[in-house]
Design a protein around this motif. Structure first.
Motif, PDB file in Angstrom:
ATOM      1  N   SER A   6       0.784  -1.230   0.000  1.00  0.00           N
ATOM      2  CA  SER A   6       0.000   0.000   0.000  1.00  0.00           C
ATOM      3  C   SER A   6       0.817   1.281   0.000  1.00  0.00           C
ATOM      4  CB  SER A   6      -0.893   0.014   1.228  1.00  0.00           C
ATOM      5  OG  SER A   6      -0.100   0.028   2.390  1.00  0.00           O
ATOM      6  N   SER A   7       2.094   1.225  -0.162  1.00  0.00           N
ATOM      7  CA  SER A   7       2.872   2.462  -0.087  1.00  0.00           C
ATOM      8  C   SER A   7       2.572   3.345  -1.289  1.00  0.00           C
ATOM      9  CB  SER A   7       4.360   2.134  -0.042  1.00  0.00           C
ATOM     10  OG  SER A   7       4.635   1.261   1.016  1.00  0.00           O
ATOM     11  N   GLN A   8       2.508   4.633  -1.034  1.00  0.00           N
ATOM     12  CA  GLN A   8       2.342   5.599  -2.105  1.00  0.00           C
ATOM     13  C   GLN A   8       3.724   6.048  -2.569  1.00  0.00           C
ATOM     14  OE1 GLN A   8      -0.407   8.800  -1.239  1.00  0.00           O
ATOM     15  NE2 GLN A   8      -1.946   7.397  -0.438  1.00  0.00           N
ATOM     16  N   TYR A   9       3.920   6.008  -3.866  1.00  0.00           N
ATOM     17  CA  TYR A   9       5.186   6.416  -4.463  1.00  0.00           C
ATOM     18  C   TYR A   9       4.978   7.735  -5.186  1.00  0.00           C
ATOM     19  CZ  TYR A   9       6.859   1.861  -3.162  1.00  0.00           C
ATOM     20  OH  TYR A   9       7.219   0.761  -2.423  1.00  0.00           O
ATOM     21  N   PHE A  10       5.850   8.679  -4.883  1.00  0.00           N
ATOM     22  CA  PHE A  10       5.666  10.048  -5.342  1.00  0.00           C
ATOM     23  C   PHE A  10       6.570  10.365  -6.531  1.00  0.00           C
ATOM     24  CE2 PHE A  10       3.079  12.293  -2.141  1.00  0.00           C
ATOM     25  CZ  PHE A  10       2.903  11.255  -1.242  1.00  0.00           C
ATOM     26  N   GLY A  11       6.059  11.218  -7.395  1.00  0.00           N
ATOM     27  CA  GLY A  11       6.864  11.763  -8.463  1.00  0.00           C
ATOM     28  C   GLY A  11       7.723  12.907  -7.962  1.00  0.00           C
TER      29      GLY A  11
END
Lengths: 117, 111
Positions: free
Chosen positions: A104-109
């Motif tokens: 569930s980790s959110q990966y950022f630009g």
């Protein structure tokens, strides 16, 4: 390693103009997000998007904002009539699953720095 | 509402010394907690997360964090700091689909 990409890296616009910020999430991710960070302040959630519709939005995300997934790879944030206070760094993020699951980790630009004059 | 607090604006530590960046949380139910790092002019990079299970979570670049339910804390730690660890660190907690971030702590590691 797959990553979230964003274009442009910087954008300068005049107050009242429309801007479109573009993001390409990680390819197998299903959940997409926009956040913003006003200079010197904390990162704030704007909107989440799943299955071609908005799943949640913050009070910041008013009628001037819209999001779209126009094709299978891009995810865009449109600001219809920019205001001075829209100047910020805008981050796109994606996740494979909902928060709380093992993936569930959110990966950022890297962000788009928007300056409204 | 789910929230986190980072009580320190800045943490200074000498290279080679252990570092701690503090985070406390306020949630209803079980929290999902995250640490991200932001280098200058860069996006947020995921470091580690606590969902459930072991209270000590290991993450990227030698960082770890300890979930402490009684103290409602999730402090970020590293046994031996590097100059390259100097950056802005954000603690975050889930709130629905979103992440709620703390205000950030600037870590400065001096040679």
């Amino acid at each position: 390693e797959p990553e979230v990409t964003q274009t442009p890296s910087h954008q300068v616009t005049q107050m009242g103009q429309e801007v479109i910020l573009r993001c390409v999430p990680i390819s197998n991710h299903l959940y997409f997000y926009w956040y913003r960070q006003i200079l010197g302040q904390k990162v704030e959630f704007l909107v989440s998007f799943y299955n071609n519709e908005i799943s949640e939005k913050s009070e910041i995300f008013d009628d001037q904002f819209s999001v779209e997934r126009p094709d299978g790879s891009n995810f865009t944030l449109k600001i219809r009539s920019t205001k001075l206070e829209d100047s910020a760094m805008y981050f796109c993020a994606s996740s494979e699953a909902l928060l709380g699951s093992a993936t569930s980790s959110q990966y950022f630009g890297p962000g788009t720095r928007l300056l409204v004059l | 509402a789910q929230s986190v607090a980072q009580p320190e604006d800045q943490v200074n530590v000498a290279e080679g010394n252990p570092l701690t960046v503090k985070c406390t949380y306020s949630v209803s139910g079980n929290p999902y907690l995250f640490w991200y790092v932001q280098y200058p002019n860069r996006g947020l990079q995921f470091l580690l997360k606590y969902i459930t299970g072991d209270n000590l979570v290991k993450g990227s670049y030698g960082f770890e964090a300890e979930f402490n339910k009684s103290q409602t804390s999730f402090h970020l730690k590293k046994p031996s700091a590097l100059v390259s660890d100097s950056a802005l660190y954000f603690c975050a907690v889930n709130s629905g689909y979103a992440l709620n971030f703390g205000k950030g702590t600037s870590l400065l590691v001096t040679p």
